[in-house]
Structures are given as structure tokens and as C-alpha cells.
Scaffold this motif. Sequence first.
Motif, mmCIF file in Angstrom:
data_model
loop_
_atom_site.group_PDB
_atom_site.id
_atom_site.type_symbol
_atom_site.label_atom_id
_atom_site.label_comp_id
_atom_site.label_asym_id
_atom_site.label_seq_id
_atom_site.Cartn_x
_atom_site.Cartn_y
_atom_site.Cartn_z
ATOM 1 N N UNK A 1 2.417 -4.101 3.675
ATOM 2 C CA UNK A 1 3.617 -3.311 3.421
ATOM 3 C C UNK A 1 3.174 -1.893 3.053
ATOM 4 N N UNK A 2 3.454 -0.936 3.926
ATOM 5 C CA UNK A 2 3.036 0.449 3.692
ATOM 6 C C UNK A 2 4.265 1.306 3.406
ATOM 7 N N UNK B 1 7.892 1.794 5.541
ATOM 8 C CA UNK B 1 9.091 2.535 5.186
ATOM 9 C C UNK B 1 8.732 3.785 4.402
ATOM 10 N N UNK B 2 9.759 4.525 4.034
ATOM 11 C CA UNK B 2 9.556 5.743 3.260
ATOM 12 C C UNK B 2 9.827 6.972 4.095
ATOM 13 N N UNK B 3 10.981 7.561 3.911
ATOM 14 C CA UNK B 3 11.278 8.822 4.575
ATOM 15 C C UNK B 3 11.617 8.734 6.047
ATOM 16 N N UNK C 1 0.878 -1.167 0.000
ATOM 17 C CA UNK C 1 0.000 0.000 0.000
ATOM 18 C C UNK C 1 0.917 1.220 0.000
ATOM 19 N N UNK C 2 1.127 1.809 -1.172
ATOM 20 C CA UNK C 2 2.005 2.964 -1.317
ATOM 21 C C UNK C 2 1.154 4.233 -1.239
ATOM 22 N N UNK D 1 -3.945 5.472 11.278
ATOM 23 C CA UNK D 1 -5.267 4.886 11.023
ATOM 24 C C UNK D 1 -5.158 3.461 10.498
ATOM 25 N N UNK D 2 -4.187 3.236 9.620
ATOM 26 C CA UNK D 2 -4.000 1.884 9.066
ATOM 27 C C UNK D 2 -3.610 0.920 10.187
ATOM 28 N N UNK D 3 -2.661 1.344 11.037
ATOM 29 C CA UNK D 3 -2.198 0.507 12.154
ATOM 30 C C UNK D 3 -3.354 0.189 13.106
ATOM 31 N N UNK D 4 -4.154 1.211 13.414
ATOM 32 C CA UNK D 4 -5.270 1.020 14.353
ATOM 33 C C UNK D 4 -6.359 0.133 13.762
ATOM 34 N N UNK D 5 -6.554 0.235 12.456
ATOM 35 C CA UNK D 5 -7.643 -0.483 11.792
ATOM 36 C C UNK D 5 -7.278 -1.940 11.493
#
Length: 246
Positions: free
Chosen positions: A55-56, A86-88, A14-15, A74-78
Motif C-alpha cells: 500500500x503506497x 493513493x494520495x493526490x 509505505x507512505x 521505481x517501486x512498481x518496477x522493483x
Amino acid sequence: MSFHPNKMLIIPAVDIKNGKCVQLVQGKPGTEQVIIENPVKVAKNWEDQGAENIHVIDLDGAFGERNNLPLVKNIVEDADVPIQMGGGIRSKEYAQELLNIGVERIILGTLAIENPEIVEELSEEYDSSRIMVSLDSKDSKVVIKGWTEKTSNTAPELGQILQKKGAGGILFTNVDVEGLLKGFNLEPVLELVDAVKIPVVYSGGITSIDDIKELRKTGVKGLVIGSALYKGKIDFNQSLKFQRLD
């Protein structure tokens, strides 16, 4: 969370860019091919279909902007499955923030390669299984800073260094084939798996069930798949049949 010895996880990507789920060609801004409005819903949908890990990637973060943290929360909680992200992640403080909000496994790229000591500090503080390093290979050398700068090291060389520093896994991306939907080259994957003892997850150019079957033979512990799932080239439910290695 550690990887299962008898499994090769199929991990949907999920990018996130500008608050939306996207797929880019070779990570380049402006090459969006898939745009879906609600990344939280997208992640939950993969979980509902049987994904054991999501994978986010914060693409804005990878290019220096950090405005997607509320979405990641929100993704983690859901989600009821582990999220690797990853990313930044360019500072130890931000890495800690992500781990503290419940990201199961963070993926460090540039930061780990330029400051291997941070990998050591984080793995001691949180457990090495939650610290993954990203090795992105282009023309056989590892590239950093959103794939814009080439290092002098190969992935196996850096993999061994970062393993000693406490990294619990490696995300290996072959930039030469990423996002092009034209398959991949097995040789660099085999070289890296042979060089390290920690789990390797592969990403880049996976376009068919045949690719999944080939990669099963390499010893990788997971496959991150993005474009091929979103474009219907790989049926996710069918791909799950190849997770078990025994």
C-alpha cells in the motif's frame, strides 16, 4: 487483481513524503514519527517478508504536490507483488497515468466523491478491480481533501453510491483513531461491510495481533498497517498467520 475469498490480506503501508518513507499521526504534516531513507527498498523488504500486496501513499500528493511519481515508478518496477496507490489523485488523467505505469489498484478519495462518474469511466476502461475508493470517516461523516473538509454523507451511504458507479473495492479509514496506536472501533467497519457487496479494506489504529483477530470477524478483505509495523508493535511474520480465513 481481485481479493481472495478466503483471505484477509495484511498489507504494509509505505507512505512517501519528501522522497522518504514516513509515518504521520492522523495524517498531519509535521508529525513524522518514523523516517526511512529509501521507500523502494522498504517496499521490497515487505515483499521479501511475505507481503502479497503493498500500500503506497503519496503524502505530498495528498497535500497538492506531485513530485514522487519517479519513486512510485521505481517501486512498481522493483516489486513482484501488486501495488495499490493513493494520495493526490485529483484528475482522471493522473489516475490513467498511474494505471498505465503498472500500479495495480489506484485509490481515489476526493476525486471519486466529488465526481463519481470518473469512477464509472475508469472502471469501464481498466476493470473495476483496479479502482478502489477511499472513504475516510471522522465523527461518522466522510471527510475529503486530506481530511480537512467534512461531507454530509456516511461511509455506508457513499459506499453504496460508488459501488453502483463501478468501484471494485473500498479503503475505509477511521480518522478518529488513525496513527494514534490506541486501537479502533469495530462498529463503523461492520456497518460499511454490511452495506456493500464489494471488498472493504480497513486502515487506522491497528496496533496489536488482537486487533487483527477482531477485524478478521468483520468480513474485511484486507488490513493496511503502518505505524504498528514500523514501531515493532506488530510482528509482520506473526500477523501473516491470520491472513487465511478458513
